[in-house]
Design an enzyme around this catalytic site. Structure first.
Site, PDB file in Angstrom:
ATOM      1  N   HIS A  41       0.827  -1.206   0.000  1.00  0.00           N
ATOM      2  CA  HIS A  41       0.000   0.000   0.000  1.00  0.00           C
ATOM      3  C   HIS A  41       0.861   1.256   0.000  1.00  0.00           C
ATOM      4  CE1 HIS A  41      -3.732  -2.289   1.608  1.00  0.00           C
ATOM      5  NE2 HIS A  41      -3.702  -2.262   0.295  1.00  0.00           N
ATOM      6  N   HIS A  74      -0.359  -8.959   0.687  1.00  0.00           N
ATOM      7  CA  HIS A  74      -1.459  -9.122   1.646  1.00  0.00           C
ATOM      8  C   HIS A  74      -2.053 -10.523   1.642  1.00  0.00           C
ATOM      9  CE1 HIS A  74      -1.294  -4.952   0.076  1.00  0.00           C
ATOM     10  NE2 HIS A  74      -1.271  -4.685   1.363  1.00  0.00           N
ATOM     11  N   GLU A 126      -5.777  -8.116   3.383  1.00  0.00           N
ATOM     12  CA  GLU A 126      -5.225  -9.243   4.158  1.00  0.00           C
ATOM     13  C   GLU A 126      -6.353 -10.011   4.847  1.00  0.00           C
ATOM     14  OE1 GLU A 126      -1.985  -8.418   6.934  1.00  0.00           O
ATOM     15  OE2 GLU A 126      -2.699 -10.073   8.181  1.00  0.00           O
ATOM     16  N   THR A 164      -1.953  -8.951  10.627  1.00  0.00           N
ATOM     17  CA  THR A 164      -0.554  -8.759  11.051  1.00  0.00           C
ATOM     18  C   THR A 164      -0.214  -7.318  11.433  1.00  0.00           C
ATOM     19  OG1 THR A 164       0.060  -8.400   8.751  1.00  0.00           O
ATOM     20  CG2 THR A 164       0.364 -10.639   9.625  1.00  0.00           C
ATOM     21  N   CYS A 194       2.951  -8.695  13.261  1.00  0.00           N
ATOM     22  CA  CYS A 194       4.290  -9.040  12.792  1.00  0.00           C
ATOM     23  C   CYS A 194       5.374  -8.216  13.502  1.00  0.00           C
ATOM     24  CB  CYS A 194       4.369  -8.875  11.284  1.00  0.00           C
ATOM     25  SG  CYS A 194       4.556  -7.165  10.791  1.00  0.00           S
ATOM     26  N   SER A 222      -2.852   2.306   4.140  1.00  0.00           N
ATOM     27  CA  SER A 222      -1.863   1.426   4.771  1.00  0.00           C
ATOM     28  C   SER A 222      -2.243   1.222   6.231  1.00  0.00           C
ATOM     29  CB  SER A 222      -0.474   2.050   4.661  1.00  0.00           C
ATOM     30  OG  SER A 222       0.382   1.508   5.646  1.00  0.00           O
ATOM     31  N   SER A 223      -2.598  -0.020   6.571  1.00  0.00           N
ATOM     32  CA  SER A 223      -3.057  -0.304   7.936  1.00  0.00           C
ATOM     33  C   SER A 223      -1.978   0.029   8.955  1.00  0.00           C
ATOM     34  CB  SER A 223      -3.442  -1.789   8.041  1.00  0.00           C
ATOM     35  OG  SER A 223      -3.693  -2.126   9.372  1.00  0.00           O
ATOM     36  N   ASN A 224      -0.754  -0.448   8.727  1.00  0.00           N
ATOM     37  CA  ASN A 224       0.269  -0.251   9.762  1.00  0.00           C
ATOM     38  C   ASN A 224       0.623   1.230   9.906  1.00  0.00           C
ATOM     39  OD1 ASN A 224       3.245   0.175   8.649  1.00  0.00           O
ATOM     40  ND2 ASN A 224       2.137  -1.108   7.189  1.00  0.00           N
ATOM     41  N   SER A 266       5.328   0.110   4.372  1.00  0.00           N
ATOM     42  CA  SER A 266       5.316   0.106   2.903  1.00  0.00           C
ATOM     43  C   SER A 266       5.801   1.427   2.309  1.00  0.00           C
ATOM     44  CB  SER A 266       3.897  -0.212   2.403  1.00  0.00           C
ATOM     45  OG  SER A 266       2.933   0.483   3.163  1.00  0.00           O
TER      46      SER A 266
HETATM   47  S1  SF4 Z   1       4.047  -5.439   7.648  1.00  0.00           S
HETATM   48 FE1  SF4 Z   1       5.650  -6.321   6.381  1.00  0.00          FE
HETATM   49  S2  SF4 Z   1       6.583  -8.012   7.585  1.00  0.00           S
HETATM   50 FE2  SF4 Z   1       4.617  -7.427   8.520  1.00  0.00          FE
HETATM   51  S3  SF4 Z   1       3.170  -8.878   7.643  1.00  0.00           S
HETATM   52 FE3  SF4 Z   1       3.058  -6.991   6.409  1.00  0.00          FE
HETATM   53  S4  SF4 Z   1       4.519  -7.350   4.739  1.00  0.00           S
HETATM   54 FE4  SF4 Z   1       4.952  -8.874   6.328  1.00  0.00          FE
END
Ligand code: SF4
Length: 310
Positions: A41, A74, A126, A164, A194, A222-224, A266
Site C-alpha cells: 500500500h 497481503h 489481508e 498482522t 508481525c 496502509s493499515s500499519n 510500505s
Molecule cells: S508489515 Fe511487512 S513483515 Fe509485517 S506482515 Fe506486512 S509485509 Fe509482512
C-alpha cells in the site's frame, strides 16, 4: 527545528520481498506483468512499478489467460488461487511469509474443530484473503463490542488469529474480551502481529515522549501506517499521516520545535527524505536518530522464482 527519526521505520522484509518479486517477474517475462491489488500500500512504489510495466488489477478476470501474475503481500483467498489456475496464469505469490503463517495458524485451529475468530479490519485485503482461506465457521471482530455481539455459546471451542498490522494494545484488549467471554479459547496472543508492526509501534511510542508533533509517512490505505499515527495521537501528541512532501501542510507544524518522523512498513525512505527537505523550507533542520531496534530480518524469494531466475 529538530527532527527525530524513529528507528526502525519504513520498509519491512515482506515489502522488500514483494517488490523484488515484481521486479524479478518483469525481468524474466518483460512487460506487462500483472499484479493483483497494489503490491504494497504505497502510491510511489506502485507508480514506479507501473512505469516499468507492471499492470495493477483488482480482479484476475482482467488478466489475459496465461499471463505472469503476482499476488500482493497481503495474501489471497482460495477462490483467487482457483481462479488463477482456471485462467492458467503463471503465478508468483508475494504473500508475506508472516501473513502465510497466520493462514497456517487459522487452518490448524479449524482442523482442531474450533470456531475461528479473526481480529482485523473489515475490507482490508489481508483480512479478505485470510477469511477466504478458512474452511469452516469464522467470525471477524474489530472491537470489544464486536466480541460482546458474537452469537456463540460461552462454551464454544474458539480460536483467534489476528491481522498482522494491528495495534498491539487494541488487540490485547480484544483478546482479553474473548478470554472473558469464552471458557475454551486458544490463540497465538499478539504474536501474529508481525515483528515489523510491533517494532515500528514501539519506536513511535518512544518518539512520542520527545516531540511536539509526529509525522507518519504512509498511504491512507496502509493499515500499519494508520496504527502508527494513532499511537502518536494516543500519547497526546498531534500526529499526522502524510503520503509525501506534497501532502505535508507546513502550517500544522509552525511553532513546533521538535518533530518526530517515522514511516509505515510500505513507505520508501526517499519519501522520508522528501519530508525533511520540505521541513527545511521552515528554517534550519537538525536531524537525529532515536536509538531503537535494528532489524535484520530477510525473507527468501519463492523457490520457483529463484529456480526460474537462476
Ligand atoms: S508489515 Fe511487512 S513483515 Fe509485517 S506482515 Fe506486512 S509485509 Fe509482512
Amino acid at each position: 527545528m529538530k527532527v527525530i527519526l524513529a528507528q526502525p521505520r519504513g520498509f519491512c522484509a515482506g515489502v522488500v520481498r514483494a517488490i523484488d518479486i515484481v521486479e524479478g517477474a518483469l525481468e524474466k517475462y518483460g512487460a506487462p506483468v500483472y499484479v493483483r491489488h497494489e503490491i504494497v500500500h504505497n502510491g510511489q512504489v506502485v507508480a514506479e512499478l507501473k512505469a516499468r510495466g507492471a499492470r495493477f488489477v483488482e480482479s484476475l478476470a482482467e488478466v489475459p489467460r496465461g499471463a505472469p501474475t503476482v499476488f500482493s503481500a497481503h495474501g489471497v483467498s482460495h477462490a483467487v488461487e482457483r481462479q488463477a489456475r482456471r485462467r492458467n496464469l503463471t503465478v508468483f505469490d508475494a504473500t508475506c511469509p508472516l501473513v502465510a503463517k497466520v493462514h497456517a495458524h487459522a487452518a490448524r485451529y479449524v482442523e482442531q474443530g474450533r470456531t475461528l475468530i479473526l481480529i482485523g479490519h473489515a475490507g482490508h485485503p489481508e483480512v479478505e484473503g485470510t477469511l477466504g482461506r478458512v474452511e469452516g465457521p469464522v467470525h471477524l471482530v474489530q472491537s470489544e463490542a464486536d466480541v460482546a455481539a458474537l452469537v456463540l455459546a460461552e462454551d464454544t471451542p474458539v480460536a483467534y488469529v489476528t491481522q498482522t498490522t494491528l495495534s498491539v494494545d487494541d488487540t490485547k484488549a480484544i483478546i482479553e474480551a474473548l478470554e472473558k467471554r469464552f471458557s475454551n479459547v486458544v490463540g497465538p496472543e499478539t504474536k501474529d502481529i508481525c515483528y515489523a508492526t510491533q517494532n515500528r509501534q514501539a519506536a513511535v511510542r518512544a518518539l512520542s515522549r520527545l516531540v511536539d508533533v509526529v509525522l507518519v509517512v504512509g498511504a491512507k490505505n496502509s493499515s500499519n501506517s494508520n496504527r502508527l499515527r494513532e499511537i502518536g495521537a494516543q500519547a497526546g501528541v498531534p500526529s499526522y499521516l502524510v503520503a509525501d512532501k506534497d501532502e505535508l501542510d507546513l502550517d500544522l507544524l509552525r511553532g513546533a520545535n521538535t518533530i518526530g518522523l517515522t514511516a509505515g512498513a510500505s513507505a520508501p525512505e526517499v519519501l522520508v527524505e522528501g519530508i525533511i527537505e520540505a521541513l527545511r523550507g521552515l528554517g534550519p533542520v537538525d536531524v537525529a536518530l532515536l536509538p531503537g531496534v535494528q532489524e535484520s530480518v530477510e525473507f527468501r524469494l519463492p523457490f520457483e522464482f529463484l529456480a526460474s531466475s537462476a
